[in-house]
Design a protein around this motif. Structure first.
Motif, PDB file in Angstrom:
ATOM      1  N   THR B 114       1.088  -1.373   0.121  1.00  0.00           N
ATOM      2  CA  THR B 114      -0.049   0.012  -0.034  1.00  0.00           C
ATOM      3  C   THR B 114       1.159   1.607   0.696  1.00  0.00           C
ATOM      4  N   MET B 115       0.145   2.111  -0.922  1.00  0.00           N
ATOM      5  CA  MET B 115       1.029   3.763  -0.847  1.00  0.00           C
ATOM      6  C   MET B 115       0.743   4.743   0.498  1.00  0.00           C
ATOM      7  N   ILE B 116       1.469   5.263   2.232  1.00  0.00           N
ATOM      8  CA  ILE B 116       1.196   6.163   3.156  1.00  0.00           C
ATOM      9  C   ILE B 116       1.922   7.399   2.977  1.00  0.00           C
ATOM     10  N   THR B 117       0.650   8.066   3.307  1.00  0.00           N
ATOM     11  CA  THR B 117       1.962   9.198   3.602  1.00  0.00           C
ATOM     12  C   THR B 117       2.731   9.613   4.719  1.00  0.00           C
ATOM     13  N   ASN B 118       4.102   9.821   4.168  1.00  0.00           N
ATOM     14  CA  ASN B 118       5.695   9.864   4.692  1.00  0.00           C
ATOM     15  C   ASN B 118       4.813  11.455   5.771  1.00  0.00           C
ATOM     16  N   LYS B 122       4.819  13.270   1.604  1.00  0.00           N
ATOM     17  CA  LYS B 122       5.034  12.134   0.118  1.00  0.00           C
ATOM     18  C   LYS B 122       4.855  10.979   0.496  1.00  0.00           C
ATOM     19  N   LEU B 123       4.078  10.851  -0.790  1.00  0.00           N
ATOM     20  CA  LEU B 123       3.308   9.301  -1.461  1.00  0.00           C
ATOM     21  C   LEU B 123       4.588   8.112  -1.378  1.00  0.00           C
ATOM     22  N   VAL B 124       4.555   7.597  -0.285  1.00  0.00           N
ATOM     23  CA  VAL B 124       5.185   6.982  -0.776  1.00  0.00           C
ATOM     24  C   VAL B 124       5.180   4.896   0.414  1.00  0.00           C
ATOM     25  N   GLU B 125       6.120   4.109  -0.671  1.00  0.00           N
ATOM     26  CA  GLU B 125       5.472   2.845  -0.025  1.00  0.00           C
ATOM     27  C   GLU B 125       5.437   2.416   0.796  1.00  0.00           C
ATOM     28  N   ASP B 126       4.682   1.696   1.726  1.00  0.00           N
ATOM     29  CA  ASP B 126       4.956   1.271   3.225  1.00  0.00           C
ATOM     30  C   ASP B 126       6.004  -0.119   3.621  1.00  0.00           C
ATOM     31  N   LYS B 127       6.646   0.665   3.838  1.00  0.00           N
ATOM     32  CA  LYS B 127       7.896  -1.026   4.110  1.00  0.00           C
ATOM     33  C   LYS B 127       7.275  -1.388   5.043  1.00  0.00           C
ATOM     34  N   TYR B 128       7.093  -1.381   6.099  1.00  0.00           N
ATOM     35  CA  TYR B 128       6.507  -1.594   7.783  1.00  0.00           C
ATOM     36  C   TYR B 128       5.288  -2.548   8.222  1.00  0.00           C
TER      37      TYR B 128
END
Lengths: 116, 623
Positions: B114-118, B122-128
């Motif tokens: 999924t994508m999350i807002t950091n 910014k919209l980034v890939e969820d890595k955790y």
């Protein structure tokens, strides 16, 4: 080229290559040592974890509730001693003893009797 | 000549091109190494530098004999990097769902990229993502095994190299763990109200917010700061397979382990109390029943239990009512046990002695426009008999002689209306009204335990003060703190609070309390074969919405033995018992069984050895 010059160049090359090999050997040793440290740390942590696990198991085995239940389950017929099973003794008191000494002795004698 | 000149020109052009090429390379190197140095080196560091938090171990809680009551075991928090999985998340979910004891659907939902807002918007890939907490170490090993042997197709050799590499990445990098610990109580519900329980909460550490085990109730909460250690950390570098390169370690700060707490509680006595409470619970089916055992001379609490109770290994499965330590949190009118305050105060002031006689008005007395009754139609009674018969009228008359000011002062000196200082959270204050707020009737009601609220612990400590020659002690639960190497860091000493009454008055009071356990007293059944017992029964009506409905009582007994050299003081209190509601019917038998079993267990020297034993030895038996 004179012989002296060749010797100097050869010695320099030998020194340079020796230093290079020595450096790599040393780096290799450091790396091996690092791996050893990591392995020992993991082993230490594993042993600590095992020790804690044994401690927990011992606590579970020794818990009063568990002991009572196990004694019932295994029909060991064990339990606190009944009054009829306890013989209480008192040590003879020497007439030469002071009243304080007699009290202390009486107290000690009773304390020993009480252990069951 | 012309050819030579042409060649020279070509050579010059070639050299120029080579120089331009080198210039370009140098310019690029300058740009990367100098202009973008900070940015790129930070980016590179992110790949190889790691800070590994070394979790500290929470200290154990042990009883007075060193038996383990609460400990921690290492577990794992299983996490995943969904960005590595791509479209393969379903296969991974199906493979590990049984091992994590989760449904594959729920797990697949967590693993889906999924994508999350950091934090920078910014919209980034969820890595955790956290998949599950408190996973056993052995179970994590099974999961890593399952991942290593995970097959996406039956024969991977026919698949393109790029896809095979991606699958290899999934096997090695998709799942990871974080060190965690789980609090374990090996004895289950034993002493649950004292130990409390622990849970997870976020703590600020040197490495930012960290999820740590922390106490939520009971001693786990009260001793949280000493049980919890301080996390350590290692700043290091990792290789391409995320393995630590030990030789590149920078900082290596070892964690500081939490201290082990040794309590004054004895698991054996605690078990005796809990089993006896369970028997009483089955017989009287009260709302609750509580008991505690204390050493009056030191204030050491050997046991404290309440029913209903809970298992601290799974506190969430129980109602909040079950988790409450009623012995310290519940305040109620104490009833007749409170008579010890007014009478010992009058004895201490020299206003009465045990042989003074008070007329108890044949069971009915009118005072301040209201009637006061006794259970029986008593006539003249000595002060000693007022206690043994638990006469309300006799006690009220003694209190009137004492006066409101002095009664109030003694109530405060005995510790009512204030916390005892026990090392447990949530202790109630009780309620003692200032004399200005007393009504005329109060001086006849407060001395018999009405119009005043106390906790069972306050009553136990007051009775212990009488047993301890008038010295009120602070209740002790913590005996010592020990570090990982077995060094004692802190040793608790008994703490006298104050001398409430003189030793002479206390001895007189003990004499009166002994008659309660005589054949003429209200607690005759508390008498023990080898010890003299002193104590007081109590039966208080329970107020509900301002009225005292019939059949709802608090009944209790507080006693100690051997009466003249007390080793143990025991309190038993029932809330709304059925099949008998007097303290003499409910609290007294429980007291006796706890006292007899504890005396044997603790090998308390007997006062009255049986004569036949001396007959066997040939020595004269003591009188």
């Amino acid at each position: 080229m004179p012989t002296g010059g060749i010797v100097i160049v050869a010695a320099f090359c030998l020194l340079a290559s020796g230093a290079g090999i020595g450096y790599i050997w040393q780096k290799n040793q450091i790396h091996k040592l690092g791996l050893n440290i990591r392995a020992h740390e993991a082993r230490l942590e594993q042993l600590r974890g095992h020790h804690r696990m044994l401690d927990r198991t011992l606590a579970m085995i020794c818990s009063p509730k568990e002991l009572e239940e196990r004694a019932k389950r295994m029909r060991l017929e064990v339990g606190p001693p009944q009054e009829s099973q306890i013989v209480r003794l008192r040590e003879p008191v020497s007439p030469a003893m002071t009243a304080g000494e007699q009290r202390i002795l009486a107290g000690r004698g009773e304390a020993r009797e009480g252990v069951n | 000549m012309e050819v030579q000149a042409r060649n020279r020109r070509w050579l010059a052009v070639a050299m120029l091109l080579v120089l331009c090429g080198f210039g370009g390379v140098i310019a690029r190197l300058y740009h990367l190494q100098v202009v973008r140095h900070a940015e790129l080196s930070a980016k590179a560091k992110k790949y190889w530098e790691r800070t590994i938090v070394k979790a500290s171990r929470r200290g154990d809680i042990r009883d007075a004999r060193g038996m383990l009551l609460a400990t921690s075991k290492p577990v794992k928090t299983v996490c995943a990097d969904p960005s590595v999985l791509g479209t393969n998340y379903v296969e991974v979910a199906v493979a590990i769902a049984p091992l994590l004891e989760m449904s594959a659907v729920e797990l697949a939902e967590k693993l889906r990229p999924t994508m999350i807002t950091n934090s920078e918007g910014k919209l980034v890939e969820d890595k955790y993502v956290v998949l599950k907490r408190k996973v056993e170490v052995e179970r994590w090993q099974e999961i890593t095994n399952a991942m290593a042997h995970l097959k996406f197709v039956p024969d991977e050799t026919v698949i393109a190299k790029k896809t095979r590499e991606q699958w290899a990445r999934i096997r090695s990098r998709a799942l990871m763990t974080e060190a965690d610990e789980e609090r374990v109580y090996p004895n289950g519900a034993l002493a649950s109200h004292l130990l409390g329980f622990a849970g997870m909460s976020m703590h600020e550490t040197a490495n930012g917010p960290t999820l740590m085990t922390s106490g939520k109730d009971g001693l786990e909460l009260a001793l949280d700061s000493v049980l919890n250690g301080v996390h350590g950390w290692v700043q290091t570098e990792t290789d391409s397979k995320r393995r630590e390169v030990v030789s590149r370690r920078d900082q290596n700060v070892a964690p500081r382990e939490g201290l082990d707490a040794y309590l004054t509680i004895d698991a054996g006595v605690q078990h005796i109390v809990e089993t006896e409470l369970l028997t009483a619970w089955e017989k009287h089916t009260p709302i609750s029943v509580s008991a505690a055992v204390i050493r009056p001379k030191t204030g050491e609490i050997l046991a404290m239990a309440n029913l209903p109770n809970f298992d601290p290994n799974r506190p969430g499965d129980f109602e909040p009512e079950h988790r409450r330590n009623r012995f310290i949190t519940d305040q109620a009118e104490p009833g007749s046990t409170f008579k010890i305050v007014a009478i010992s105060a009058a004895l201490n002031e020299g206003l009465v002695d045990l042989h003074d006689v008070y007329h108890c008005e044949n069971g009915l007395w009118h005072f301040a426009g209201r009637s006061l009754k006794d259970d029986h139609e008593y006539g003249p009674l000595t002060v000693e008999r007022v206690i043994s018969k638990s006469s309300n009228i006799g006690t009220a008359k003694i209190a009137i002689k004492l006066g409101p000011q002095r009664l109030y002062r003694y109530m405060m000196d005995f510790g009512f209306g204030a916390r005892t200082g026990i090392l447990l959270p949530g202790e109630a204050l009780g309620k003692v009204w200032e004399t200005e707020k007393w009504r005329p009737i109060s001086i006849s009601r407060i001395p018999i335990g009405q119009g005043v609220a106390t906790t069972p612990l306050q009553m136990l400590m007051a009775m212990s003060a009488i047993a301890n020659e008038g010295v009120l002690m602070r209740p002790m639960l913590l005996a010592k703190l020990v570090d990982r190497n077995g060094n004692t860091v802190m040793k608790a000493e008994p703490q006298p609070v104050r001398q409430v009454i003189a030793p002479r008055a206390a001895r007189d009071m003990v004499q009166a309390l002994k008659t309660t356990v005589s054949t003429n007293g209200t607690a005759a059944k508390a008498a023990m074969q080898f010890y003299t017992v002193a104590g007081k029964t109590g039966t208080a009506q329970k107020p509900i919405n301002g009225i005292y409905p019939r059949g709802k009582y608090f009944s209790s007994f507080i006693g100690f033995f051997p009466a003249d050299n007390p080793e143990l003081c025991i309190s038993v209190i029932f809330d709304e018992p059925k099949r008998g509601y007097y303290g003499s019917e409910t609290g007294v038998p429980v007291f006796k069984r706890i006292a007899e079993r504890s005396a044997k267990y603790l090998a308390i020297p007997v006062e009255k050895p049986p004569k036949e034993a001396f007959a066997m030895t040939g020595f004269p038996s003591p009188r």
